[in-house]
Each structure stands twice: as structure tokens, then as C-alpha cells.
Design an enzyme around this catalytic site. Structure first.
Site, short mmCIF file in Angstrom:
data_model
loop_
_atom_site.label_atom_id
_atom_site.label_comp_id
_atom_site.label_asym_id
_atom_site.label_seq_id
_atom_site.Cartn_x
_atom_site.Cartn_y
_atom_site.Cartn_z
N ILE A 117 -6.74 8.18 -1.11
CA ILE A 117 -6.73 6.72 -1.13
C ILE A 117 -7.60 6.28 0.04
O ILE A 117 -7.46 6.78 1.16
CB ILE A 117 -5.28 6.17 -0.99
CG1 ILE A 117 -5.28 4.63 -1.01
CG2 ILE A 117 -4.58 6.69 0.24
CD1 ILE A 117 -3.87 4.03 -1.03
N SER A 118 -8.55 5.40 -0.22
CA SER A 118 -9.52 5.00 0.81
C SER A 118 -8.83 4.26 1.96
O SER A 118 -7.78 3.64 1.79
CB SER A 118 -10.59 4.10 0.21
OG SER A 118 -11.33 4.78 -0.77
N GLN A 119 -9.46 4.31 3.13
CA GLN A 119 -8.92 3.59 4.27
C GLN A 119 -8.91 2.08 3.95
O GLN A 119 -9.76 1.58 3.21
CB GLN A 119 -9.74 3.85 5.53
CG GLN A 119 -11.13 3.24 5.52
CD GLN A 119 -11.92 3.55 6.77
OE1 GLN A 119 -12.92 4.22 6.71
NE2 GLN A 119 -11.48 3.02 7.89
N ARG A 152 0.81 -1.21 0.00
CA ARG A 152 0.00 0.00 0.00
C ARG A 152 0.86 1.28 0.00
O ARG A 152 0.46 2.29 -0.58
CB ARG A 152 -0.93 -0.02 1.23
CG ARG A 152 -1.86 1.19 1.35
CD ARG A 152 -2.77 1.00 2.56
NE ARG A 152 -3.41 2.23 2.97
CZ ARG A 152 -4.57 2.69 2.50
NH1 ARG A 152 -5.21 2.01 1.57
NH2 ARG A 152 -5.08 3.82 2.93
#
Length: 224
Positions: A63-65, A37
Site C-alpha cells: 500500500i503506497s505511502q 487507512r
């Protein structure tokens, strides 16, 4: 960040943020452990890459959790060889998770800078994802029909092109706006012509899907 360091961080992320909150699909959990990530965020945010939070990626996007990525992937019911349309490439991390699970991914991004950066990282990692600079609200007809459609930005409606481009028996997963600034995950399964099975899941907050690209945005994209 060394290979060993990020592997430990990813394992801890999955155990404490994802599996502990109810995500059970073993293929999703494995993919979340295998995809680095930290390569999808700016250098100044690498130390936060595996935290339970969204992070800026430029152009007012995030960027999403990790949990939300895993949750939406699980709801899509991804399987090897599945054809998936992603609306909103963003950092490319969600597309990487889908590709890691063996899906064939077409990903749409309206901001050229983000599309190019995501495509570079995905290519470096060996993921064959088709990234297209386009208005995600229109879907991408040339590669339709899709077994699944994953929308990674908040939408006020379920766009007709998404419904039309979904294969029979396929699923659309999206954060649908229920009030200003708040969405809830909706899963729509195509059961027949005009016949849908709908189920609601987690409440969430995403940046909105925006139609088209303004002249100012084009200028900004070229300057970045």
C-alpha cells in the site's frame, strides 16, 4: 483501533505528511482524513497504518505511502462524477480515496487474492468500485473512455491502451521508470489526437506493473 483514535491519526497524518509537503487540494485532504487507512492493511500493521511509509499487503505488493496517494490524486484533478480507471488495485485504498471524492472508479488488479480482499473492504465501507481481475496494461475498454487514468505501479512506458481509452482533455498520472528502481511522476494531458501535454513531478519508488498472470501465481492465489 477506535473511531476516535483513527480519526486523530488520520488528521495528524494529513497535517504532518501531506499538507506540510505541499498538497493543497482541499477535497483530497478531506478524503484522506475520512478514509480509514488501517482497514486496508493486515492486522499486524494497523499500528503503522498512518505512518509515512508503504506497507506490505501480500504477494510482494504494498500500500503506497499516504503522501504519494494524496499527491497522485491531486495531480489527477479528481472531481465529482469523474470516470477514473485505476491500474493496480492493490489494497483498495487509492480506489477508496477516489470514490470518497465522488469519482466513478474501475480498478484493475492482476492478483485475484488482492482484488477480492480490496473489493470486500471497499464494499464494507460503502464504496461502489468496480474491481476487475485483469492485466492492467490493457486497460479496460468496456467502460472507456475515462476522464482520468491513475497507474499505481511503475511502468517503463505509457501503454497504448491507456492513451486510447482516455477521453479528450483527460489526464494520465503514472510513475514512469527513468532508471532501474527509480521512477518519476508523469502527468499526460490529452489535448488532441496524438497531441499531449506532459509534465514531470516527484521522484518515487513503486513496485512494477507486471503483464499477465503465471500458472504459479494462479496456484498461489488459490492457496491464499
Amino acid at each position: 483501533m477506535t473511531h476516535l483514535d483513527w480519526r486523530k491519526e488520520a488528521d495528524f497524518m494529513v497535517a504532518t505528511q501531506i499538507e506540510s509537503r505541499g498538497v493543497r487540494d482541499k477535497h483530497v485532504l478531506a478524503a484522506m482524513k475520512r478514509v480509514p487507512r488501517h482497514l486496508f492493511v493486515f492486522p499486524e500493521y494497523i499500528s503503522l497504518a498512518y505512518f509515512d511509509a508503504p506497507l506490505p499487503i501480500g504477494k510482494n505488493q504494498t500500500i503506497s505511502q499516504p503522501y504519494m496517494v494524496a499527491r497522485m490524486t491531486e495531480l489527477l484533478r479528481v472531481s465529482k462524477g469523474m470516470s477514473v480507471l485505476e491500474v493496480g488495485t492493490g489494497s483498495g485504498y487509492q480506489a477508496a480515496i477516489l470514490a470518497e471524492m465522488g469519482a466513478s472508479v474501475v480498478s484493475l488488479e492482476r492478483i485475484e487474492f488482492l482484488a477480492q480482499r480490496a473489493e470486500e473492504v471497499l464494499s464494507q465501507l460503502g464504496y461502489s468500485v468496480m474491481v476487475v481481475v485483469a492485466d492492467g496494461r490493457q486497460g479496460y475498454a468496456p467502460k472507456a473512455p475515462y476522464d482520468g487514468i491513475l497507474v499505481t505501479a511503475a511502468s517503463d512506458i505509457v501503454e497504448e491502451p491507456w492513451q486510447e481509452q482516455l477521453a479528450m482533455g483527460g489526464r494520465i498520472v503514472l510513475p514512469l521508470s527513468i532508471e532501474p528502481g527509480l521512477q518519476r511522476l508523469l502527468v499526460m494531458e490529452k489535448k488532441g489526437e496524438g497531441l499531449w501535454l506532459e509534465n514531470w513531478y516527484d521522484y518515487c519508488r513503486f513496485v512494477p506493473v507486471v503483464s499477465g498472470i503465471s500458472k504459479q501465481e494462479i496456484h498461489e492465489n488459490n492457496d491464499t
